[in-house]
Design an enzyme around this catalytic site. Sequence first.
Site, PDB file in Angstrom:
ATOM      1  N   ASP A  71       3.876   5.542  -0.346  1.00  0.00           N
ATOM      2  CA  ASP A  71       4.199   4.128   0.486  1.00  0.00           C
ATOM      3  C   ASP A  71       5.052   4.455   1.832  1.00  0.00           C
ATOM      4  O   ASP A  71       6.226   5.399   1.712  1.00  0.00           O
ATOM      5  CB  ASP A  71       5.484   3.503  -0.414  1.00  0.00           C
ATOM      6  CG  ASP A  71       5.872   2.219   0.412  1.00  0.00           C
ATOM      7  OD1 ASP A  71       5.303   1.708   1.135  1.00  0.00           O
ATOM      8  OD2 ASP A  71       6.936   1.900  -0.273  1.00  0.00           O
ATOM      9  N   ASN A  73       5.925   2.405   4.076  1.00  0.00           N
ATOM     10  CA  ASN A  73       6.867   1.026   4.882  1.00  0.00           C
ATOM     11  C   ASN A  73       7.795   0.614   3.824  1.00  0.00           C
ATOM     12  O   ASN A  73       8.205  -0.443   4.191  1.00  0.00           O
ATOM     13  CB  ASN A  73       5.755   0.187   5.425  1.00  0.00           C
ATOM     14  CG  ASN A  73       5.018  -0.649   4.286  1.00  0.00           C
ATOM     15  OD1 ASN A  73       5.079  -0.316   3.133  1.00  0.00           O
ATOM     16  ND2 ASN A  73       4.223  -1.504   4.667  1.00  0.00           N
ATOM     17  N   ASP A  75       7.985  -0.919   1.001  1.00  0.00           N
ATOM     18  CA  ASP A  75       7.601  -2.107  -0.020  1.00  0.00           C
ATOM     19  C   ASP A  75       7.489  -1.640  -1.404  1.00  0.00           C
ATOM     20  O   ASP A  75       7.067  -2.743  -2.150  1.00  0.00           O
ATOM     21  CB  ASP A  75       6.500  -3.092   0.614  1.00  0.00           C
ATOM     22  CG  ASP A  75       4.987  -2.330   0.747  1.00  0.00           C
ATOM     23  OD1 ASP A  75       5.078  -1.258   0.010  1.00  0.00           O
ATOM     24  OD2 ASP A  75       4.223  -2.894   0.935  1.00  0.00           O
ATOM     25  N   ASP A  79       0.120   2.968   0.360  1.00  0.00           N
ATOM     26  CA  ASP A  79      -0.718   2.341   1.512  1.00  0.00           C
ATOM     27  C   ASP A  79      -1.418   3.487   2.263  1.00  0.00           C
ATOM     28  O   ASP A  79      -1.427   4.462   2.054  1.00  0.00           O
ATOM     29  CB  ASP A  79       0.145   1.451   2.674  1.00  0.00           C
ATOM     30  CG  ASP A  79       1.312   2.373   2.792  1.00  0.00           C
ATOM     31  OD1 ASP A  79       1.240   3.469   3.263  1.00  0.00           O
ATOM     32  OD2 ASP A  79       2.614   1.746   3.135  1.00  0.00           O
ATOM     33  N   ASP A 256     -18.266   1.366  -9.550  1.00  0.00           N
ATOM     34  CA  ASP A 256     -17.770   1.025 -10.678  1.00  0.00           C
ATOM     35  C   ASP A 256     -18.631   0.352 -11.663  1.00  0.00           C
ATOM     36  O   ASP A 256     -19.596  -0.702 -11.330  1.00  0.00           O
ATOM     37  CB  ASP A 256     -16.750  -0.345 -10.286  1.00  0.00           C
ATOM     38  CG  ASP A 256     -15.806  -0.517 -11.233  1.00  0.00           C
ATOM     39  OD1 ASP A 256     -14.937   0.226 -11.637  1.00  0.00           O
ATOM     40  OD2 ASP A 256     -15.811  -1.736 -11.705  1.00  0.00           O
ATOM     41  N   GLU A 310     -20.089   5.179 -12.385  1.00  0.00           N
ATOM     42  CA  GLU A 310     -19.548   5.046 -13.528  1.00  0.00           C
ATOM     43  C   GLU A 310     -20.350   4.701 -14.726  1.00  0.00           C
ATOM     44  O   GLU A 310     -20.776   3.562 -14.821  1.00  0.00           O
ATOM     45  CB  GLU A 310     -18.258   4.394 -13.521  1.00  0.00           C
ATOM     46  CG  GLU A 310     -17.263   4.335 -14.674  1.00  0.00           C
ATOM     47  CD  GLU A 310     -16.178   3.206 -14.658  1.00  0.00           C
ATOM     48  OE1 GLU A 310     -15.158   3.436 -15.424  1.00  0.00           O
ATOM     49  OE2 GLU A 310     -16.504   2.047 -14.229  1.00  0.00           O
TER      50      GLU A 310
HETATM   51  C1  NOJ Z   1     -13.766   0.559 -14.136  1.00  0.00           C
HETATM   52  C2  NOJ Z   1     -12.818   1.038 -13.315  1.00  0.00           C
HETATM   53  O1  NOJ Z   1     -12.292   2.320 -13.125  1.00  0.00           O
HETATM   54  C3  NOJ Z   1     -11.506   0.171 -13.943  1.00  0.00           C
HETATM   55  O2  NOJ Z   1     -10.248   0.658 -13.535  1.00  0.00           O
HETATM   56  C4  NOJ Z   1     -11.675  -1.142 -14.080  1.00  0.00           C
HETATM   57  O3  NOJ Z   1     -10.760  -1.813 -14.695  1.00  0.00           O
HETATM   58  C5  NOJ Z   1     -12.816  -1.569 -14.501  1.00  0.00           C
HETATM   59  N1  NOJ Z   1     -14.083  -0.877 -14.379  1.00  0.00           N
HETATM   60  C6  NOJ Z   1     -13.352  -3.184 -14.134  1.00  0.00           C
HETATM   61  O4  NOJ Z   1     -13.830  -2.908 -12.492  1.00  0.00           O
END
Ligand code: NOJ
Length: 618
Positions: A71, A73, A75, A79, A256, A310
Amino acid sequence: MIWPVKKTLVLLAFAFVFAAISIDQTLAQQVSDAAKTEKTGKHSAALVNGYEPMWWKEAVVYQVYPRSFQDSNGDGIGDLNGITQHLDYLQNLGVNVIWLSPHYDSPNADNGYDIRDYRKVMKEFGTMADFDRMLSGIKARHMRLIIDLVVNHSSDEHRWFVESRSSKKNPYRDYYFWRDGKPNPADPAHPLPPNNYPSFFSGSAWQWDETAKQFYLHYFAVKQPDLNWDNPKVREDVFALMKFWLDKGVDGFRMDVIPLISKQPGLPDLTPQEMQDPPRLWANGPHRDEYLQQMNREVLSKYDVMTVGEAIGITLEEEPKIVNSDRHELNMVFNFDAVRVNRGDFYSEKKWKLPELKAIYDHHATALSKTDWDTVFLSNHDNPRLVSNFGDTSTAEFRVRSAKLIETMLMTLKGTPFIYQGDELAMTNYPFTKLNQFDDIEVKNAYKERVLGGKMAEAEFIAESQRFGRDNSRTPMQWSDAPNGGFTTPAAKPWLAVNPNYKEINAGQEQADPESVLHYTQRAIALHHAHLAFVYGDYKDLDPDNEQVYAFTRSLSMPGKPEERLLVVLNFGEKPVEYTLPGGMSAGKLVLANVPGTPEMGGSVLKLGAWDARVYTY
Ligand code: NOJ
């Protein structure tokens, strides 16, 4: 530098490691360039041991979870400027690629994996100018950046969804999956979900929407509606946003849950058997490869990028469909068989033995061909801390040794290695004792379903979440022994508590200690870069049934070069052993060891202490 340390020592150590890494990288590049001039095999480009040399095959990747990195700043939330502050640290570590978890505008139902605007930076993380500065800082240090592409679903606050839910006639209606419910004889005013799909985050995968009196599909949280990739306009919009970031100069994507983009036609109920493992079906929709090939054709092939999917729901045998270079989809995927070797249902622990892990890696080395590529990883933001999960945190000494052993393994196995922030410090799981210490939606929803639903005792649930919950890896980076571990200002409240062990485990302390996990990880990464055998070489498990010692070789022959022959020996546990190498083999010169004072020459019998990790020539 933001941590109070013995600066001279640190600078000297860093200068040394940095010099070593630069030389190693140049070496790897030279060898690979030389290889490119050879003509072998059926491909026209020169091959190394049958593999086409690529920068992303030779890279070591470091994952940054921006919320928890630094971080800048005050908060309490990490970031982009915080990341920029630490680019020297990452360069010195020797990693080549940074994978940035989502940095986009998001209401944070799932910490950025629910995107509201794909072309905007999350306010808490900074501005587009901060992003550009970070990216140019990465490039100036000869590293690359891949960003998270989360396009199986968006946020329910994304403009597309806001439009989509506004009326059945809206042009965006078909951007998502809207269905009528099933009649509910017991309560006709409240129809039942269209099918029996469960959500990854507990409950049904369907959410009732009052406006249009229909359900929408969400494999993940209610606030993460699934995009309808069967609609060509959705694909067009996704490809356009990918180009937006690639044109800015990012070097690729981590995608993802990408296999889930093609839904089953008609969305029928899961059979009882399919219900045992819904992602298996969801990941194998009829158009998955067609859509990925279109993405490759229209976007990826136009840039020099790295892509890693993934691969939830995909078996190793199915992986080549996605990663085989002749199919023009993605470069590589994350397969979860190794990282989940110790996992039963949800967060329950499954006892495992070393031969199971070896069998997995052996399977990887044999099931994938020379036109496929693989990843190696045992941690990320969805899994516990590396050393808590696979090492031994019972004593400080074993924590350090076992973490080094695992780093050795990751840097010497076959595939592009990925490490997660804090692995290099051997950060550990957080001592969670209560539900309100968790932030993660996965834990909170599961608590409702399992504990409040009477399926499980609270104490057991908390214990399992402490062991496997995702927040373990999301606690802030421990940069120093200053209050809040140097992650944020002393007065700020970090968004998730810093692990109380930050006074002992932190980057400042490890930078000052040449025998720290941090320095060892630098050496292990440098070793990976120094030997193409670790990238393109053959893998052989010497002793698959041994329950204590993992011994394998990596070897590479290239015309006109001496053969590279490397032997990795890992004693997985605290029990010392006098290990006789199989087949009359003899270890030669030691090239890396996690215990200072290890003899320089090996021999055929190795005296291995607790969690000893060694790499030899042979
Ligand atoms: C896989 C991601 O790595 C995970 O963190 C996320 O919750 C789910 N996909 C949904 O996007």
